[in-house]
Design a protein around this motif. Structure first.
Motif, PDB file in Angstrom:
ATOM      1  N   GLN A  67       0.800  -1.224   0.000  1.00 48.68           N
ATOM      2  CA  GLN A  67       0.000   0.000   0.000  1.00 48.68           C
ATOM      3  C   GLN A  67       0.836   1.279   0.000  1.00 48.68           C
ATOM      4  N   GLU A 181      -1.614   6.617  -7.096  1.00 46.26           N
ATOM      5  CA  GLU A 181      -1.232   6.371  -5.715  1.00 46.26           C
ATOM      6  C   GLU A 181      -2.431   5.925  -4.874  1.00 46.26           C
ATOM      7  N   THR A 182      -2.161   5.105  -3.870  1.00 42.65           N
ATOM      8  CA  THR A 182      -3.214   4.634  -2.970  1.00 42.65           C
ATOM      9  C   THR A 182      -3.493   5.652  -1.875  1.00 42.65           C
ATOM     10  N   ASN A 183      -4.646   5.516  -1.233  1.00 46.96           N
ATOM     11  CA  ASN A 183      -4.976   6.365  -0.086  1.00 46.96           C
ATOM     12  C   ASN A 183      -3.869   6.333   0.953  1.00 46.96           C
ATOM     13  N   ASP A 299      -8.135   3.522  -4.188  1.00 43.53           N
ATOM     14  CA  ASP A 299      -7.157   2.495  -4.538  1.00 43.53           C
ATOM     15  C   ASP A 299      -6.274   2.916  -5.701  1.00 43.53           C
ATOM     16  N   GLY A 300      -5.891   4.196  -5.658  1.00 45.17           N
ATOM     17  CA  GLY A 300      -4.961   4.680  -6.662  1.00 45.17           C
ATOM     18  C   GLY A 300      -5.627   5.162  -7.930  1.00 45.17           C
TER      19      GLY A 300
END
Length: 322
Positions: A67, A181-183, A299-300
């Motif tokens: 992540q 990018e993810t959270n 999720d990005g």
């Protein structure tokens, strides 16, 4: 209790989440303001970064490194600098003014983000955007008048406005980064950047900090993460145009905290100026205009690149403080 909430409409749940987020966000300011004045602002940021990084590293131990993998390390670096730079100015302003006054000035963040999008992303400058921006500046001027000495702007006011500008810039970075990018990565890397930058700076000017100062700094980090979580919950279940007005509950919450913790009240003109700024931001949302919400990467995967206003949350500081 959970069953009762689930029976409510999504929009109503979103309003409740956003209102709770604003209440939590004000506690970030309370904790920052309660830290001893003998502790430099840079040290407060360093103490917060240390405690926050420890929490994030523990989380990474459980969820793994997937992540936090990133394709844009330099973008994270720039956003981290802007993020914690904005917090530096906001925390500095909190030492000069009441929480309500600082939050009132920060309402202009949404307008600044829209104008930066015009300059940086090449978005169209419409008449509505221009009118809203001018009206917002009038609101800021109304709030500044009681504090001005001639044409001089007090340091606290200047710091709050610079903080709003930095929040706007990091909002645009987040807008671009949500595509890849993810959270979690967008929360994690700014803390690392802050640790690397602010800890060495704080060491140079380090002052003895009591246990209470460490607890207040850690609590500021906790409430910031809680605020961000609730903002994300709000925008996932409700229409942005429905929940955005709830962000302005930050002002009455701020007034209440000023009274409870510091026995302070802002001058009445602050409410007049804040109302003008709120009206200006509302123009962007009128009849299908921009819908001010927080950055919500999924999720990005990012949103459409054409309307950055859809990524703006009126009390952007609350989301950005996490």
């Amino acid at each position: 209790m959970t069953g009762t909430l689930l029976r409510l409409s999504g929009n109503l749940r979103g309003v409740l989440w956003m209102t709770a987020a604003m209440a939590s966000g004000v506690f970030v300011d309370v904790c920052a303001k309660l830290v001893s004045h003998d502790v430099p602002t840079a040290q407060i940021l360093a103490m917060r970064a240390v405690t926050t990084v420890v929490v994030f590293l523990v989380i990474v131990m459980f969820i793994g490194t997937r992540q936090i993998r990133t394709r844009r390390p330099y973008a994270h670096l720039a956003r981290g600098v802007l993020w914690y730079g904005s917090l530096f100015f906001v925390f500095f302003a909190l030492r000069q003014m009441s929480i309500a006054e600082v939050n009132a000035y920060l309402f202009i963040e949404a307008l600044l983000t829209v104008m930066l999008a015009v300059v940086i992303l090449g978005e169209k400058l419409t008449a509505r955007k221009l009118i809203a921006t001018v009206l917002g500046l009038v609101g800021v001027w109304v709030m500044c008048v009681p504090k001005m000495d001639g044409f001089g702007v007090p340091l606290g006011v200047a710091a709050a406005l610079i903080g709003a500008f930095c929040f706007s810039a990091q909002t645009l970075y987040a807008k671009i980064m949500t595509r890849t990018e993810t959270n979690f990565s967008m929360l994690f890397w700014p803390q690392i950047v802050a640790f690397v930058i602010w800890v060495p700076v704080a060491i140079i000017m380090w002052q003895p900090a009591a246990l209470a100062d460490w607890l207040y700094s850690a609590s500021a980090g906790f409430f910031a993460m809680l605020t961000n979580y609730m903002v994300l919950r709000a925008v996932r279940v409700a229409d942005a145009s429905v929940i955005s007005p709830a962000a302005y509950t930050a002002l009455p919450f701020s007034v209440a905290m000023d009274l409870i913790f510091f026995d302070m009240l802002p001058v009445p003109v602050i409410f007049i100026g804040a109302a003008i700024v709120v009206l200006a931001v509302s123009l962007l949302d009128y009849k299908g205009g921009a819908k001010p919400v927080a950055i919500v990467p999924a999720d990005g995967e990012g949103a459409d690149d054409n309307d950055v206003e859809d990524e703006i949350e009126p009390a952007g500081k609350a989301a950005a403080e996490a």
